[in-house]
Write a protein that holds these residues in place. Structure first.
Motif, mmCIF file in Angstrom:
data_model
loop_
_atom_site.group_PDB
_atom_site.id
_atom_site.type_symbol
_atom_site.label_atom_id
_atom_site.label_comp_id
_atom_site.label_asym_id
_atom_site.label_seq_id
_atom_site.Cartn_x
_atom_site.Cartn_y
_atom_site.Cartn_z
ATOM 1 N N GLN A 228 0.803 -1.216 0.000
ATOM 2 C CA GLN A 228 0.000 0.000 0.000
ATOM 3 C C GLN A 228 0.838 1.268 0.000
ATOM 4 O O GLN A 228 0.306 2.378 0.075
ATOM 5 N N GLY A 229 2.153 1.134 -0.087
ATOM 6 C CA GLY A 229 3.026 2.298 -0.121
ATOM 7 C C GLY A 229 3.139 3.015 1.211
ATOM 8 O O GLY A 229 3.433 4.217 1.264
ATOM 9 N N LYS A 230 2.924 2.277 2.308
ATOM 10 C CA LYS A 230 3.016 2.863 3.644
ATOM 11 C C LYS A 230 4.321 2.430 4.320
ATOM 12 O O LYS A 230 5.093 1.659 3.764
ATOM 13 N N SER A 231 4.538 2.912 5.517
ATOM 14 C CA SER A 231 5.778 2.617 6.232
ATOM 15 C C SER A 231 5.681 1.296 6.980
ATOM 16 O O SER A 231 4.856 1.148 7.893
ATOM 17 N N GLY A 232 6.540 0.341 6.614
ATOM 18 C CA GLY A 232 6.601 -0.914 7.348
ATOM 19 C C GLY A 232 7.133 -0.727 8.753
ATOM 20 O O GLY A 232 6.711 -1.411 9.686
ATOM 21 N N VAL A 233 8.043 0.237 8.924
ATOM 22 C CA VAL A 233 8.608 0.506 10.250
ATOM 23 C C VAL A 233 7.524 1.012 11.185
ATOM 24 O O VAL A 233 7.407 0.574 12.335
ATOM 25 N N ASP A 234 6.695 1.925 10.702
ATOM 26 C CA ASP A 234 5.603 2.447 11.537
ATOM 27 C C ASP A 234 4.642 1.338 11.942
ATOM 28 O O ASP A 234 4.143 1.312 13.080
ATOM 29 N N ALA A 235 4.376 0.409 11.038
ATOM 30 C CA ALA A 235 3.473 -0.702 11.344
ATOM 31 C C ALA A 235 4.051 -1.573 12.457
ATOM 32 O O ALA A 235 3.325 -2.005 13.367
ATOM 33 N N ILE A 236 5.361 -1.806 12.423
ATOM 34 C CA ILE A 236 6.009 -2.613 13.461
ATOM 35 C C ILE A 236 5.980 -1.887 14.798
ATOM 36 O O ILE A 236 5.677 -2.486 15.842
ATOM 37 N N LEU A 237 6.301 -0.606 14.794
ATOM 38 C CA LEU A 237 6.310 0.174 16.038
ATOM 39 C C LEU A 237 4.940 0.151 16.708
ATOM 40 O O LEU A 237 4.834 0.066 17.937
ATOM 41 N N LYS A 238 3.887 0.198 15.915
ATOM 42 C CA LYS A 238 2.534 0.199 16.472
ATOM 43 C C LYS A 238 2.210 -1.137 17.128
ATOM 44 O O LYS A 238 1.652 -1.181 18.232
ATOM 45 N N LEU A 239 2.580 -2.251 16.487
ATOM 46 C CA LEU A 239 2.252 -3.570 17.016
ATOM 47 C C LEU A 239 3.099 -3.948 18.229
ATOM 48 O O LEU A 239 2.671 -4.752 19.064
ATOM 49 N N THR A 240 4.305 -3.402 18.339
ATOM 50 C CA THR A 240 5.222 -3.790 19.409
ATOM 51 C C THR A 240 5.323 -2.758 20.524
ATOM 52 O O THR A 240 6.074 -2.958 21.473
ATOM 53 N N ASN A 241 4.579 -1.646 20.409
ATOM 54 C CA ASN A 241 4.742 -0.526 21.345
ATOM 55 C C ASN A 241 6.202 -0.074 21.379
ATOM 56 O O ASN A 241 6.783 0.179 22.429
ATOM 57 N N GLY A 242 6.781 0.001 20.179
ATOM 58 C CA GLY A 242 8.209 0.247 20.062
ATOM 59 C C GLY A 242 8.592 1.707 19.981
ATOM 60 O O GLY A 242 7.751 2.608 19.897
ATOM 61 N N HIS A 243 9.903 1.928 19.997
ATOM 62 C CA HIS A 243 10.478 3.268 19.938
ATOM 63 C C HIS A 243 11.560 3.294 18.859
ATOM 64 O O HIS A 243 12.404 2.395 18.799
ATOM 65 N N LEU A 244 11.533 4.323 18.022
ATOM 66 C CA LEU A 244 12.565 4.509 17.020
ATOM 67 C C LEU A 244 13.794 5.115 17.701
ATOM 68 O O LEU A 244 13.727 6.201 18.276
ATOM 69 N N ILE A 245 14.924 4.415 17.634
ATOM 70 C CA ILE A 245 16.150 4.884 18.269
ATOM 71 C C ILE A 245 16.942 5.791 17.331
ATOM 72 O O ILE A 245 17.354 6.894 17.705
ATOM 73 N N VAL A 246 17.149 5.341 16.105
ATOM 74 C CA VAL A 246 17.937 6.133 15.160
ATOM 75 C C VAL A 246 17.644 5.671 13.736
ATOM 76 O O VAL A 246 17.360 4.494 13.496
ATOM 77 N N GLN A 247 17.687 6.621 12.804
ATOM 78 C CA GLN A 247 17.681 6.323 11.377
ATOM 79 C C GLN A 247 19.063 6.665 10.839
ATOM 80 O O GLN A 247 19.597 7.736 11.148
ATOM 81 N N GLY A 248 19.655 5.760 10.066
ATOM 82 C CA GLY A 248 20.998 6.051 9.623
ATOM 83 C C GLY A 248 21.540 5.064 8.619
ATOM 84 O O GLY A 248 20.788 4.310 7.989
ATOM 85 N N LYS A 249 22.848 5.056 8.494
ATOM 86 C CA LYS A 249 23.549 4.213 7.531
ATOM 87 C C LYS A 249 24.577 3.358 8.256
ATOM 88 O O LYS A 249 25.300 3.843 9.130
ATOM 89 N N VAL A 250 24.631 2.090 7.896
ATOM 90 C CA VAL A 250 25.638 1.200 8.461
ATOM 91 C C VAL A 250 27.005 1.598 7.903
ATOM 92 O O VAL A 250 27.212 1.624 6.678
ATOM 93 N N VAL A 251 27.944 1.939 8.799
ATOM 94 C CA VAL A 251 29.267 2.376 8.358
ATOM 95 C C VAL A 251 30.372 1.409 8.781
ATOM 96 O O VAL A 251 31.509 1.532 8.334
ATOM 97 N N ASP A 252 30.041 0.458 9.636
ATOM 98 C CA ASP A 252 31.045 -0.524 10.023
ATOM 99 C C ASP A 252 30.344 -1.742 10.636
ATOM 100 O O ASP A 252 29.375 -1.581 11.383
ATOM 101 N N VAL A 253 30.839 -2.925 10.307
ATOM 102 C CA VAL A 253 30.319 -4.169 10.876
ATOM 103 C C VAL A 253 31.497 -5.060 11.216
ATOM 104 O O VAL A 253 32.420 -5.224 10.417
ATOM 105 N N SER A 254 31.477 -5.625 12.404
ATOM 106 C CA SER A 254 32.494 -6.606 12.773
ATOM 107 C C SER A 254 31.800 -7.807 13.390
ATOM 108 O O SER A 254 30.874 -7.650 14.182
#
Length: 376
Positions: A228-254
């Motif tokens: 439907q062209g909506k936000s999947g993240v918003d749908a998850i936050l609603k179902l889990t009573n969640g909180h968005l911590i940060v939006q960003g880019k992965v710059v390193d993985v170990s």
């Protein structure tokens, strides 16, 4: 019990559970893609429909046993598990108990481990119970509500794809972990496992109910949001009573695979709404599952003042555009991601729950604070 409490497992339901369980798996719980393929093949070959039943439909005298995989998720990328080894471990448990098992269920909610019981149920002609013992995924065997409630772990059965089977009788979940982990390493880093056999009345008193339903609801919400062209993240936050911590880019993985776990961290560079970078990176540390999130560019910067979220609360990394969950072995440089956190079940917020699966257990010198408090 009315028919509405039972669900026939379909391919669509498998896909939804796999997707939602990967979110709840907090970076671990195994590869959902291969798990879904194996589950679909199993129900296609089954002589009768495979059902998911509600926790309160379990009879008190039933013998119920979870079906799962143990090991490092990265191993499954190269070492494909077999359907047969799941059944071998299950039937070894029946042999150890001296009786047939009436139903199975997932020990944890994770992309692969939530689907293992479907394979077993299809081959054994038994139902899958809508419950688990974590409400998420944890890396060690004693991190289950059954251990919190003092239920015995023994016997345990483990099987690999070659046909090796091991049965052990540990004193409790801690000893189960100590014995099962090195056995798993000798089996190639991944093994089928059954533990915590119990009667239905114990399961109903100790397990977390409707967790497969929650996983399916999350998976369906992500799927529909993208259609439907909506936000999947918003749908998850609603179902889990969640909180968005940060939006960003992965710059390193170990990460490294050792001791039957995949351990490491991921650095996320915060991006502002205009795409500009922020001067405050966020670092997430994991052991199979995501365990702590904090400001900084590495593990040494973790402190009470920099803490953003910690185990036993749930931490998930999602694709920014689609809301699709990203497991620890799938993390790559350059991914645009949303880091979210949400509350664990209340059993994990007891003193024993925090002792068993809180940050101190994993060696982090911080005090657990609920995500609701940290998010404010």
């Amino acid at each position: 019990m009315t028919a509405k409490h039972r669900r026939i497992i379909t391919n669509q339901l498998i896909d939804d559970i796999a997707l939602g369980a990967t979110v709840l798996g907090t970076g671990g719980g195994g590869d959902p893609y291969s798990g879904a393929l194996m589950a679909k093949a199993a129900i296609a070959q089954s002589s009768k429909p495979v059902e998911i039943i509600a926790l309160d439909e379990v009879q008190d005298e039933w013998m119920v046993v979870p079906s799962s995989m143990i090991g490092a998720p990265t191993v499954a990328l190269e070492k494909i598990n077999s359907i047969e080894q799941m059944t071998v471990a299950f039937e070894a448990m029946e042999l150890a108990l001296g009786e047939k098992i009436d139903a199975t269920f997932p020990i944890e909610v994770g992309g692969f481990n939530s689907l293992i019981p479907i394979l077993v149920a299809a081959q054994k002609g038994i139902p899958v119970v809508d419950c688990d013992a974590m409400g998420r995924a944890f890396p060690e065997s004693q991190m289950v509500t059954f251990f919190l409630d003092g239920l015995p772990s023994a016997p345990n059965t483990l099987a690999d794809e070659k046909g090796n089977v091991v049965t052990i009788h540990p004193l409790d979940g801690v000893w189960s972990e100590r014995f099962a982990r090195p056995i798993t390493e000798q089996m190639g880093g991944s093994a089928a496992m059954c533990d915590y056999p119990m009667r239905g009345h114990n399961l109903k008193a100790s397990a977390l109910g409707a967790t497969l339903t929650l996983a399916a609801e999350i998976g369906e919400a992500i799927r529909l949001a993208n259609q439907q062209g909506k936000s999947g993240v918003d749908a998850i936050l609603k179902l889990t009573n969640g909180h968005l911590i940060v939006q960003g880019k992965v710059v390193d993985v170990s990460h490294e695979t050792s001791g039957g776990f995949v351990k490491g961290g991921v650095s996320i560079q915060k991006l502002n709404h205009d795409g500009a970078t922020s001067d405050r990176d966020v670092y997430v540390q994991f052991q199979n599952e995501l365990l702590v999130a904090h400001y900084g560019q590495g593990p040494n910067e973790l402190s009470q003042d920099t803490l953003l979220a910690s185990t036993p609360d749930l931490i998930s990394i999602l694709d920014h555009e689609t809301g699709m969950p990203i497991t620890t072995e799938q993390l790559r440089y350059g991914q645009r991601v949303d880091l979210i956190a949400y509350p664990c079940d209340r059993k994990w917020r007891t003193s024993k729950g925090i002792e068993v699966a809180g940050p101190n257990y994993f060696g982090y010198d911080i005090q657990y604070l609920p995500i609701e408090q940290l998010a404010t």
